[in-house]
Design a protein around this motif. Sequence first.
Motif, PDB file in Angstrom:
ATOM      1  N   TYR A 133       0.860  -1.185   0.000  1.00 14.92           N
ATOM      2  CA  TYR A 133       0.000   0.000   0.000  1.00 14.92           C
ATOM      3  C   TYR A 133       0.894   1.232   0.000  1.00 14.92           C
ATOM      4  CZ  TYR A 133      -4.120  -2.845   1.135  1.00 14.92           C
ATOM      5  OH  TYR A 133      -5.156  -3.755   1.092  1.00 14.92           O
ATOM      6  N   VAL A 134       0.583   2.180  -0.883  1.00 14.96           N
ATOM      7  CA  VAL A 134       1.412   3.385  -0.990  1.00 14.96           C
ATOM      8  C   VAL A 134       0.557   4.637  -0.815  1.00 14.96           C
ATOM      9  CG1 VAL A 134       3.167   2.274  -2.422  1.00 14.96           C
ATOM     10  CG2 VAL A 134       1.244   3.415  -3.532  1.00 14.96           C
ATOM     11  N   PHE A 135       1.181   5.693  -0.297  1.00 17.48           N
ATOM     12  CA  PHE A 135       0.455   6.889   0.127  1.00 17.48           C
ATOM     13  C   PHE A 135       1.036   8.134  -0.525  1.00 17.48           C
ATOM     14  CE2 PHE A 135       0.034   3.522   3.152  1.00 17.48           C
ATOM     15  CZ  PHE A 135      -1.284   3.601   3.606  1.00 17.48           C
ATOM     16  N   ALA A 181      11.700  -5.895  -6.523  1.00 15.71           N
ATOM     17  CA  ALA A 181      12.754  -6.908  -6.364  1.00 15.71           C
ATOM     18  C   ALA A 181      12.491  -7.794  -5.146  1.00 15.71           C
ATOM     19  CB  ALA A 181      14.115  -6.226  -6.227  1.00 15.71           C
ATOM     20  N   ASP A 182      11.836  -7.214  -4.122  1.00 14.17           N
ATOM     21  CA  ASP A 182      11.545  -7.963  -2.903  1.00 14.17           C
ATOM     22  C   ASP A 182      10.259  -8.791  -2.995  1.00 14.17           C
ATOM     23  OD1 ASP A 182      13.825  -6.885  -1.848  1.00 14.17           O
ATOM     24  OD2 ASP A 182      12.824  -5.414  -0.569  1.00 14.17           O
ATOM     25  N   GLY A 183       9.583  -8.726  -4.148  1.00 11.28           N
ATOM     26  CA  GLY A 183       8.442  -9.608  -4.355  1.00 11.28           C
ATOM     27  C   GLY A 183       7.061  -8.967  -4.312  1.00 11.28           C
ATOM     28  N   VAL A 184       6.996  -7.625  -4.352  1.00 16.25           N
ATOM     29  CA  VAL A 184       5.672  -6.967  -4.397  1.00 16.25           C
ATOM     30  C   VAL A 184       5.019  -7.264  -5.741  1.00 16.25           C
ATOM     31  CG1 VAL A 184       4.528  -4.709  -4.567  1.00 16.25           C
ATOM     32  CG2 VAL A 184       6.141  -5.148  -2.712  1.00 16.25           C
ATOM     33  N   THR A 185       3.767  -7.741  -5.681  1.00 22.97           N
ATOM     34  CA  THR A 185       3.056  -8.114  -6.913  1.00 22.97           C
ATOM     35  C   THR A 185       1.843  -7.226  -7.192  1.00 22.97           C
ATOM     36  OG1 THR A 185       1.878  -9.745  -5.584  1.00 22.97           O
ATOM     37  CG2 THR A 185       3.732 -10.553  -6.910  1.00 22.97           C
ATOM     38  N   SER A 186       1.367  -6.513  -6.157  1.00 24.82           N
ATOM     39  CA  SER A 186       0.256  -5.573  -6.391  1.00 24.82           C
ATOM     40  C   SER A 186       0.425  -4.349  -5.501  1.00 24.82           C
ATOM     41  CB  SER A 186      -1.100  -6.238  -6.132  1.00 24.82           C
ATOM     42  OG  SER A 186      -1.413  -6.211  -4.757  1.00 24.82           O
ATOM     43  N   VAL A 187       0.025  -3.198  -6.036  1.00 20.06           N
ATOM     44  CA  VAL A 187       0.177  -1.927  -5.325  1.00 20.06           C
ATOM     45  C   VAL A 187      -1.174  -1.225  -5.261  1.00 20.06           C
ATOM     46  CG1 VAL A 187       1.192   0.379  -5.486  1.00 20.06           C
ATOM     47  CG2 VAL A 187       2.606  -1.613  -5.933  1.00 20.06           C
ATOM     48  N   THR A 188      -1.586  -0.865  -4.042  1.00 17.22           N
ATOM     49  CA  THR A 188      -2.828  -0.123  -3.840  1.00 17.22           C
ATOM     50  C   THR A 188      -2.477   1.282  -3.361  1.00 17.22           C
ATOM     51  OG1 THR A 188      -3.974  -2.151  -3.205  1.00 17.22           O
ATOM     52  CG2 THR A 188      -5.047  -0.083  -2.620  1.00 17.22           C
ATOM     53  N   LEU A 217       1.031   7.934  -7.886  1.00 23.60           N
ATOM     54  CA  LEU A 217       1.991   6.872  -7.564  1.00 23.60           C
ATOM     55  C   LEU A 217       1.771   5.633  -8.429  1.00 23.60           C
ATOM     56  CD1 LEU A 217       2.189   7.197  -3.662  1.00 23.60           C
ATOM     57  CD2 LEU A 217       3.571   8.324  -5.420  1.00 23.60           C
ATOM     58  N   GLN A 218       0.513   5.349  -8.754  1.00 22.35           N
ATOM     59  CA  GLN A 218       0.237   4.212  -9.655  1.00 22.35           C
ATOM     60  C   GLN A 218       0.897   4.441 -11.005  1.00 22.35           C
ATOM     61  OE1 GLN A 218      -4.039   2.801  -9.542  1.00 22.35           O
ATOM     62  NE2 GLN A 218      -4.193   4.504  -8.114  1.00 22.35           N
ATOM     63  N   GLY A 219       0.813   5.681 -11.479  1.00 24.44           N
ATOM     64  CA  GLY A 219       1.429   6.036 -12.762  1.00 24.44           C
ATOM     65  C   GLY A 219       2.939   5.855 -12.729  1.00 24.44           C
ATOM     66  N   LEU A 220       3.551   6.223 -11.598  1.00 21.33           N
ATOM     67  CA  LEU A 220       5.007   6.086 -11.469  1.00 21.33           C
ATOM     68  C   LEU A 220       5.413   4.613 -11.442  1.00 21.33           C
ATOM     69  CD1 LEU A 220       5.826   8.917  -8.874  1.00 21.33           C
ATOM     70  CD2 LEU A 220       6.019   9.016 -11.367  1.00 21.33           C
ATOM     71  N   LYS A 235       3.846   2.198 -12.878  1.00 19.03           N
ATOM     72  CA  LYS A 235       3.666   1.674 -14.241  1.00 19.03           C
ATOM     73  C   LYS A 235       4.866   2.005 -15.133  1.00 19.03           C
ATOM     74  CE  LYS A 235      -0.523  -0.251 -14.329  1.00 19.03           C
ATOM     75  NZ  LYS A 235      -0.667  -1.712 -14.468  1.00 19.03           N
ATOM     76  N   LYS A 236       5.559   3.122 -14.808  1.00 19.74           N
ATOM     77  CA  LYS A 236       6.751   3.487 -15.589  1.00 19.74           C
ATOM     78  C   LYS A 236       7.900   2.504 -15.327  1.00 19.74           C
ATOM     79  CE  LYS A 236       5.678   7.808 -17.268  1.00 19.74           C
ATOM     80  NZ  LYS A 236       5.321   8.908 -16.380  1.00 19.74           N
ATOM     81  N   VAL A 237       7.846   1.866 -14.165  1.00 16.34           N
ATOM     82  CA  VAL A 237       8.895   0.896 -13.798  1.00 16.34           C
ATOM     83  C   VAL A 237       8.530  -0.503 -14.257  1.00 16.34           C
ATOM     84  CG1 VAL A 237      10.165  -0.133 -11.863  1.00 16.34           C
ATOM     85  CG2 VAL A 237       9.642   2.299 -11.849  1.00 16.34           C
ATOM     86  N   ASP A 238       7.224  -0.874 -14.118  1.00 18.38           N
ATOM     87  CA  ASP A 238       6.754  -2.197 -14.544  1.00 18.38           C
ATOM     88  C   ASP A 238       5.336  -2.082 -15.061  1.00 18.38           C
ATOM     89  OD1 ASP A 238       5.903  -4.786 -14.864  1.00 18.38           O
ATOM     90  OD2 ASP A 238       6.373  -5.447 -12.841  1.00 18.38           O
ATOM     91  N   ARG A 239       5.204  -2.129 -16.374  1.00 19.06           N
ATOM     92  CA  ARG A 239       3.909  -1.947 -17.022  1.00 19.06           C
ATOM     93  C   ARG A 239       2.896  -3.023 -16.655  1.00 19.06           C
ATOM     94  NH1 ARG A 239       4.742  -0.313 -23.136  1.00 19.06           N
ATOM     95  NH2 ARG A 239       5.688   1.631 -22.487  1.00 19.06           N
ATOM     96  N   GLN A 240       3.416  -4.210 -16.326  1.00 15.87           N
ATOM     97  CA  GLN A 240       2.537  -5.356 -16.032  1.00 15.87           C
ATOM     98  C   GLN A 240       2.009  -5.360 -14.595  1.00 15.87           C
ATOM     99  OE1 GLN A 240       1.877  -7.121 -18.798  1.00 15.87           O
ATOM    100  NE2 GLN A 240       3.358  -5.705 -19.708  1.00 15.87           N
ATOM    101  N   LEU A 241       2.568  -4.529 -13.745  1.00 18.23           N
ATOM    102  CA  LEU A 241       2.216  -4.550 -12.323  1.00 18.23           C
ATOM    103  C   LEU A 241       0.737  -4.198 -12.106  1.00 18.23           C
ATOM    104  CD1 LEU A 241       3.458  -4.771  -9.388  1.00 18.23           C
ATOM    105  CD2 LEU A 241       3.542  -2.266  -9.441  1.00 18.23           C
ATOM    106  N   GLU A 242       0.104  -4.934 -11.193  1.00 13.28           N
ATOM    107  CA  GLU A 242      -1.298  -4.653 -10.859  1.00 13.28           C
ATOM    108  C   GLU A 242      -1.341  -3.468  -9.906  1.00 13.28           C
ATOM    109  OE1 GLU A 242      -4.712  -6.503  -8.027  1.00 13.28           O
ATOM    110  OE2 GLU A 242      -3.310  -7.946  -8.903  1.00 13.28           O
ATOM    111  N   THR A 243      -1.986  -2.357 -10.331  1.00 15.09           N
ATOM    112  CA  THR A 243      -2.125  -1.189  -9.468  1.00 15.09           C
ATOM    113  C   THR A 243      -3.590  -0.797  -9.383  1.00 15.09           C
ATOM    114  OG1 THR A 243      -1.858   0.409 -11.269  1.00 15.09           O
ATOM    115  CG2 THR A 243       0.154  -0.279 -10.132  1.00 15.09           C
ATOM    116  N   VAL A 244      -4.053  -0.428  -8.164  1.00 15.89           N
ATOM    117  CA  VAL A 244      -5.447  -0.009  -7.971  1.00 15.89           C
ATOM    118  C   VAL A 244      -5.503   1.147  -6.969  1.00 15.89           C
ATOM    119  CG1 VAL A 244      -6.553  -2.232  -8.488  1.00 15.89           C
ATOM    120  CG2 VAL A 244      -5.781  -1.758  -6.160  1.00 15.89           C
ATOM    121  N   SER A 245      -6.651   1.833  -6.957  1.00 16.36           N
ATOM    122  CA  SER A 245      -6.915   2.839  -5.918  1.00 16.36           C
ATOM    123  C   SER A 245      -7.742   2.171  -4.820  1.00 16.36           C
ATOM    124  CB  SER A 245      -7.727   4.005  -6.492  1.00 16.36           C
ATOM    125  OG  SER A 245      -6.986   4.661  -7.490  1.00 16.36           O
ATOM    126  N   ALA A 246      -7.485   2.549  -3.589  1.00 17.18           N
ATOM    127  CA  ALA A 246      -8.244   1.964  -2.460  1.00 17.18           C
ATOM    128  C   ALA A 246      -9.711   2.402  -2.538  1.00 17.18           C
ATOM    129  CB  ALA A 246      -7.622   2.400  -1.154  1.00 17.18           C
TER     130      ALA A 246
END
Length: 291
Positions: free
Chosen positions: A4-6, A260-267, A275-278, A280-291
């Motif tokens: 979870y990111v803020f 690298a530490d194994g995060v697979t989804s970011v909320t 932050l979701q946009g940022l 995606k710039k690092v990993d386009r395939q990463l699952e990102t959502v808003s809470a």
Amino acid sequence: MKAYVFPGQGSQFIGMGKDLYDNSPLAKELFEKANEILGFRITDIMFNGTDEELKQTKVTQPAIFLHSVILAKTLGDDFNPEAVAGHSLGEFSALVANGVLTFEDGLRLVSQRALAMQKACEVVPSTMAAILNLEDEVVENVCAEIDGVVVPANYNCPGQLVISGTVEAINIACEKLTEAGARRALVLPVGGAFHSPLMEPAREELKEAILNTSFSNPTCPIYQNVTASAITDATQIQENLIAQLTAPVKWTQTMQNMLADGVTSVTEVGPGKVLQGLFKKVDRQLETVSA
């Protein structure tokens, strides 16, 4: 692994948090408690104020913190982070979310931080600029060669670095970085040089408040701005938080380390989707959502 990111300053908007206030008794109670702690009705500005009122640092920072933290608290059992991180101001939201700080202490620190930063901004005319499409190393080298205060402040994502310093030094840096091949060197509409040595008076002021605040061990690791690595020791977290105001925000490195530490989804918890946009710039395939 679920992270979870803020978000930090800049993601605010009029009307933020109103749906939470209207639909959740817990959220309403926390917002009213915040009005009491701050000594003014921040909810009036958040829900119905003007952009100008919301843009004041003393309002913006607590407003974003409140939106993020109260949203996290209304998620109940659905909120179970295995890692957290916050961009600049967002680090305080993350520390409440993972149990290091109480809601009340977090809000008091954010309010003190905002006022201390405001004061530091008034000492020297200073600003920040976004440098696009240039390697971090080139930006670092150009800043180092300039006579005057100008430093990398926010490593936002590959190809996007924000620099911070005196108005004069920033203008010189923008010119030199454009010559060095930056696609854009854009001075930002901010009131001061955040995350630079010019924030030293604010750091000193906030240091005392942080040292007088109780820090608990976290329920999950926090990737802090200063180190970009997973921290679980309360004393270390406290020290890193003190250093944060004058040190760069290593967000690019934070995202890379989380993945690298194994995060697979970011909320993303709070206003906006920056932050979701940022990520995606690092990993386009990463699952990102808003809470």
